[in-house]
Design an enzyme around this catalytic site. Structure first.
Site, PDB file in Angstrom:
ATOM      1  N   HIS A 120      -6.150 -11.035  -3.832  1.00  0.00           N
ATOM      2  CA  HIS A 120      -4.855 -10.625  -4.362  1.00  0.00           C
ATOM      3  C   HIS A 120      -4.383 -11.710  -5.328  1.00  0.00           C
ATOM      4  O   HIS A 120      -4.412 -12.904  -5.003  1.00  0.00           O
ATOM      5  CB  HIS A 120      -3.835 -10.442  -3.241  1.00  0.00           C
ATOM      6  CG  HIS A 120      -2.636  -9.662  -3.673  1.00  0.00           C
ATOM      7  ND1 HIS A 120      -1.658 -10.196  -4.480  1.00  0.00           N
ATOM      8  CD2 HIS A 120      -2.257  -8.385  -3.427  1.00  0.00           C
ATOM      9  CE1 HIS A 120      -0.733  -9.285  -4.713  1.00  0.00           C
ATOM     10  NE2 HIS A 120      -1.070  -8.178  -4.083  1.00  0.00           N
TER      11      HIS A 120
ATOM     12  N   SER B 185      -3.361  -5.603   9.759  1.00  0.00           N
ATOM     13  CA  SER B 185      -3.054  -5.666   8.332  1.00  0.00           C
ATOM     14  C   SER B 185      -2.061  -4.607   7.885  1.00  0.00           C
ATOM     15  O   SER B 185      -1.309  -4.814   6.924  1.00  0.00           O
ATOM     16  CB  SER B 185      -4.347  -5.540   7.513  1.00  0.00           C
ATOM     17  OG  SER B 185      -5.164  -6.674   7.692  1.00  0.00           O
TER      18      SER B 185
ATOM     19  N   GLU C  70       1.967   0.542  -9.918  1.00  0.00           N
ATOM     20  CA  GLU C  70       1.272  -0.716  -9.673  1.00  0.00           C
ATOM     21  C   GLU C  70       0.077  -0.844 -10.614  1.00  0.00           C
ATOM     22  O   GLU C  70      -0.282   0.116 -11.315  1.00  0.00           O
ATOM     23  CB  GLU C  70       0.824  -0.813  -8.206  1.00  0.00           C
ATOM     24  CG  GLU C  70       1.989  -0.891  -7.232  1.00  0.00           C
ATOM     25  CD  GLU C  70       1.573  -1.022  -5.792  1.00  0.00           C
ATOM     26  OE1 GLU C  70       2.413  -1.410  -4.968  1.00  0.00           O
ATOM     27  OE2 GLU C  70       0.397  -0.725  -5.484  1.00  0.00           O
TER      28      GLU C  70
ATOM     29  N   LEU D  18      -4.120   2.273   2.304  1.00  0.00           N
ATOM     30  CA  LEU D  18      -3.461   3.036   3.359  1.00  0.00           C
ATOM     31  C   LEU D  18      -3.778   4.518   3.228  1.00  0.00           C
ATOM     32  O   LEU D  18      -3.922   5.232   4.228  1.00  0.00           O
ATOM     33  CB  LEU D  18      -1.945   2.812   3.321  1.00  0.00           C
ATOM     34  CG  LEU D  18      -1.421   1.476   3.843  1.00  0.00           C
ATOM     35  CD1 LEU D  18       0.092   1.394   3.682  1.00  0.00           C
ATOM     36  CD2 LEU D  18      -1.802   1.267   5.308  1.00  0.00           C
TER      37      LEU D  18
ATOM     38  N   ARG E 159      -6.500  -5.739 -10.240  1.00  0.00           N
ATOM     39  CA  ARG E 159      -6.381  -7.011  -9.528  1.00  0.00           C
ATOM     40  C   ARG E 159      -7.510  -7.992  -9.826  1.00  0.00           C
ATOM     41  O   ARG E 159      -7.282  -9.198  -9.884  1.00  0.00           O
ATOM     42  CB  ARG E 159      -6.333  -6.744  -8.015  1.00  0.00           C
ATOM     43  CG  ARG E 159      -5.028  -6.140  -7.564  1.00  0.00           C
ATOM     44  CD  ARG E 159      -5.072  -5.804  -6.092  1.00  0.00           C
ATOM     45  NE  ARG E 159      -3.780  -5.308  -5.636  1.00  0.00           N
ATOM     46  CZ  ARG E 159      -3.559  -4.798  -4.444  1.00  0.00           C
ATOM     47  NH1 ARG E 159      -4.551  -4.711  -3.574  1.00  0.00           N
ATOM     48  NH2 ARG E 159      -2.362  -4.376  -4.104  1.00  0.00           N
TER      49      ARG E 159
ATOM     50  N   HIS F  84      -7.922 -10.929   0.053  1.00  0.00           N
ATOM     51  CA  HIS F  84      -6.965  -9.901   0.429  1.00  0.00           C
ATOM     52  C   HIS F  84      -7.588  -8.647   1.040  1.00  0.00           C
ATOM     53  O   HIS F  84      -7.040  -8.090   1.983  1.00  0.00           O
ATOM     54  CB  HIS F  84      -6.169  -9.502  -0.817  1.00  0.00           C
ATOM     55  CG  HIS F  84      -5.108  -8.484  -0.575  1.00  0.00           C
ATOM     56  ND1 HIS F  84      -4.089  -8.670   0.333  1.00  0.00           N
ATOM     57  CD2 HIS F  84      -4.900  -7.242  -1.121  1.00  0.00           C
ATOM     58  CE1 HIS F  84      -3.288  -7.610   0.337  1.00  0.00           C
ATOM     59  NE2 HIS F  84      -3.764  -6.728  -0.522  1.00  0.00           N
TER      60      HIS F  84
ATOM     61  N   GLU G 123     -10.394  -0.162   6.458  1.00  0.00           N
ATOM     62  CA  GLU G 123     -10.996  -1.273   5.723  1.00  0.00           C
ATOM     63  C   GLU G 123     -12.352  -1.690   6.279  1.00  0.00           C
ATOM     64  O   GLU G 123     -13.165  -2.273   5.559  1.00  0.00           O
ATOM     65  CB  GLU G 123     -10.042  -2.475   5.720  1.00  0.00           C
ATOM     66  CG  GLU G 123     -10.440  -3.568   4.757  1.00  0.00           C
ATOM     67  CD  GLU G 123      -9.432  -4.701   4.699  1.00  0.00           C
ATOM     68  OE1 GLU G 123      -9.722  -5.722   4.046  1.00  0.00           O
ATOM     69  OE2 GLU G 123      -8.341  -4.569   5.309  1.00  0.00           O
TER      70      GLU G 123
ATOM     71  N   ARG H 109     -10.909  -2.341  -5.376  1.00  0.00           N
ATOM     72  CA  ARG H 109      -9.926  -1.398  -4.839  1.00  0.00           C
ATOM     73  C   ARG H 109      -8.682  -1.355  -5.720  1.00  0.00           C
ATOM     74  O   ARG H 109      -8.108  -2.387  -6.052  1.00  0.00           O
ATOM     75  CB  ARG H 109      -9.520  -1.812  -3.425  1.00  0.00           C
ATOM     76  CG  ARG H 109      -8.433  -0.928  -2.830  1.00  0.00           C
ATOM     77  CD  ARG H 109      -8.016  -1.422  -1.461  1.00  0.00           C
ATOM     78  NE  ARG H 109      -7.245  -2.641  -1.522  1.00  0.00           N
ATOM     79  CZ  ARG H 109      -5.916  -2.691  -1.549  1.00  0.00           C
ATOM     80  NH1 ARG H 109      -5.204  -1.584  -1.571  1.00  0.00           N
ATOM     81  NH2 ARG H 109      -5.294  -3.848  -1.572  1.00  0.00           N
TER      82      ARG H 109
ATOM     83  N   LYS I 268      -6.479  -6.286  19.363  1.00  0.00           N
ATOM     84  CA  LYS I 268      -6.813  -7.685  19.607  1.00  0.00           C
ATOM     85  C   LYS I 268      -5.587  -8.520  19.942  1.00  0.00           C
ATOM     86  O   LYS I 268      -5.648  -9.467  20.739  1.00  0.00           O
ATOM     87  CB  LYS I 268      -7.514  -8.284  18.384  1.00  0.00           C
ATOM     88  CG  LYS I 268      -8.119  -9.653  18.642  1.00  0.00           C
ATOM     89  CD  LYS I 268      -8.517 -10.368  17.365  1.00  0.00           C
ATOM     90  CE  LYS I 268      -9.652  -9.704  16.670  1.00  0.00           C
ATOM     91  NZ  LYS I 268     -10.173 -10.527  15.548  1.00  0.00           N
TER      92      LYS I 268
ATOM     93  N   ASP J  39     -14.639  -8.138  12.691  1.00  0.00           N
ATOM     94  CA  ASP J  39     -15.221  -7.808  13.990  1.00  0.00           C
ATOM     95  C   ASP J  39     -15.991  -6.488  13.970  1.00  0.00           C
ATOM     96  O   ASP J  39     -17.119  -6.404  14.470  1.00  0.00           O
ATOM     97  CB  ASP J  39     -14.124  -7.740  15.059  1.00  0.00           C
ATOM     98  CG  ASP J  39     -13.322  -9.021  15.161  1.00  0.00           C
ATOM     99  OD1 ASP J  39     -13.885 -10.095  14.854  1.00  0.00           O
ATOM    100  OD2 ASP J  39     -12.140  -8.959  15.537  1.00  0.00           O
TER     101      ASP J  39
END
Length: 539
Positions: A239, A47, A118, A387, A285, A346, A370, A381, A40, A218
């Site tokens: 996030h 991302s 994390e 990733l 999160r 996020h 995603e 998530r 695009k 989209d």
């Protein structure tokens, strides 16, 4: 109907880690395949480039695959598809090896890959490149695809998918897409034997988001219009920590800051996370975001603070150079003072329903990353699994496409884009106003904390907006802003419908009308079915 040789064996819509992993995987096995990639914006402006934390992979002898699976299932609040979790987690080592073989440089310590930790993870298992892992991955894969024979179409926004018309009148396989060339306003036809949606999520449906401007849902919207089911759209991840500054445009502060000892503080300097979860700052999160939201609402403050200044300055600057440099632009030195932060939309945990090879309900149409729903993320998530999913499912999709490529039938002749009945718009202000209204009421009514009353208000507003947008779309030539607004309004509708269907609080979906888990009925994923849905072919 006459048959023609298709110009593309593979059309990939999207140019992040998911899309490029599929394209490169196919080209590695079929170097002469005709592959097109639509982006695009610039090829790197998705991302992936902005993903800071890293990629989760079990590489430490003290860790285990079963532990990574258990952590993911726990974060997903009871509705992850365990077979999907296992497949993605077990594919992590190969994914990392593939990236290294392609030239991605990760941080190392004594020769071994350095692993950080994390929120939600019980072990150090995050492979990273400082705090700009996504940029390292995107830059490397972009270089590889530019070296290949693939045709790259930057500044092309896909409008809609094309399905073959069967003699019965029903729609058949996916045979391509229409795309808007943003540079000259022309709509082009992209016929293809196989199409892959890798367009990312829809977090720009909210007023505040950590995502780039192009994350407008989209692929989800196009797939729904083409007859694909979508799942779990109520689970929008916020996030917890985006930099709070009027000029920062919701810059994301990586979760690894908390993983390395960063503390969340009220404006008076006191901690609060232990009051919400025994894991404190390392809670998943959704819990951290709701805690911050609650503190901000109770105190009436505009932000809270994330403090890692108790760590040595050289540790901070070496581990978080991107965050440190960005904060300095706004006069904030994180080595000496806390960072002001707020939650922001996020990640879209739901999406187009697929299997573990990325196949959708429509023959020859895949969705990866995603944009998709594989069952990996469940109701929330876990950090750095995104990733990983792009790479593992991307590789699986490439293998599936390669195995079928020679057997795909020739395409029918496709009609060019028809602009016979439309004119140039003389009311672009309508698009701008509707865009702003949509994102504001989604933030106010369908945000971190919800209620039936708020959701019903949003449902009413989105219905009126979609009627206005559809009328506008049918009357005027398409523009990028109009296409994004059309897609966002549809995705907003899907989010609202999914949220109203879930009569409990689970993971990222929290409603004051049903504040607890439904323990009576077995936990279910929310699956929406379009009117033009039909069962995909066997296999």
């Amino acid at each position: 109907m006459p048959k023609v040789k298709p110009p593309y064996d593979l059309l990939v819509i999207g140019s992040g880690a998911a899309g490029l992993s599929v394209a490169l995987g196919v080209l590695a096995a079929k170097p002469n395949a005709r592959v097109a990639v639509l982006a695009k914006n610039n090829l790197d402006e998705g991302s992936t480039k902005y993903a800071q934390g890293g990629i989760a992979a079990v590489l430490d002898a003290a860790d285990s695959t079963e532990s990574h699976i258990a952590d993911t299932l726990d974060a997903g609040a009871g509705i992850c598809v365990e077979s999907a979790v296992r497949a993605v987690v077990e594919g992590a080592k190969d994914a990392i090896s593939w990236l290294v073989a392609n030239g991605v440089i990760f941080d190392r310590e004594d020769g071994a890959l350095h692993l950080t930790r994390e929120g939600g993870h019980s072990h150090r298992r995050i492979v990273h490149s400082a705090d700009a892992t996504g940029k390292a991955v995107q830059t490397t894969l972009e270089a590889r695809i530019r070296e290949s024979r693939a045709e790259l179409f930057e500044f092309h926004n896909a409008i809609d998918l094309i399905r073959e018309k069967r003699p019965s009148g029903r729609q058949g396989r996916c045979v391509g897409a229409y795309g808007l060339d943003r540079r000259d306003g022309r709509v082009k036809l992209f016929p293809a034997r196989t199409v892959v949606l890798a367009t990312g999520g829809a977090s720009r449906v909210y007023l505040y988001s950590s995502n780039p401007d192009g994350s407008t849902g989209d692929g989800i919207a196009m797939a729904w219009r083409a007859g694909c089911r979508v799942a779990n759209m109520e689970f929008s991840q916020f996030h917890p920590t985006c930099l709070y500054h009027p000029k920062a445009k919701s810059f994301l502060v990586t979760e690894a800051v908390r993983g390395e000892g960063g503390l969340l503080l009220r404006p008076d300097g006191t901690r609060f996370m232990d009051e919400y979860d025994p894991r404190g700052e390392l809670a998943p999160r959704d819990i951290v975001a709701r805690a911050i939201d609650d503190v901000m609402k109770r105190l009436g403050c505009e932000c809270i603070y994330l403090d890692i200044s108790h760590k040595p300055a050289d540790f901070i600057t070496s581990h978080f150079p991107t965050v440190h440099a960005e904060a300095l632009k706004f006069g904030i030195d994180m080595t000496k003072e806390p960072l002001p932060v707020v939650p922001a939309a996020h990640y879209t945990c739901g999406g187009v329903l697929t299997d573990l090879a990325g196949r959708t309900d429509v023959e020859n149409l895949y969705a990866v990353g995603e944009v998709s729903f594989t069952g990996l993320h469940g109701a929330n998530r876990m950090a750095s699994n995104s990733l990983l999913e792009c790479l593992v499912i991307g590789a699986a999709a490439a293998r599936d496409i390669i195995g079928k490529m020679d057997a795909v039938a020739e395409l029918p002749t496709l009609a060019p884009w028809d602009e016979t009945w439309v004119t140039d718009s003389d009311e672009e202000v309508v698009v701008a106003h509707n865009w702003d209204e949509l994102r504001r009421f989604m933030w106010d009514y369908v945000g971190i904390v919800r209620s039936n009353k708020r959701l019903e208000r949003a449902k009413h507003r989105v219905r009126l907006l979609r009627e206005e947008i559809d009328e506008y779309y049918g009357s005027f030539r398409v523009t990028n802003d109009l296409l994004e607004l059309r897609n966002l309004s549809l995705v907003a509708d899907l989010i609202i419908r999914s949220a109203l269907a879930r009569r409990e609080s689970r993971g990222l979906h929290y409603t004051i009308d049903f504040p607890t888990l439904d323990t009576v009925a077995p936990p279910q994923n929310t699956i929406l079915v379009p009117k033009n849905f039909s069962i995909r072919r066997a296999g």
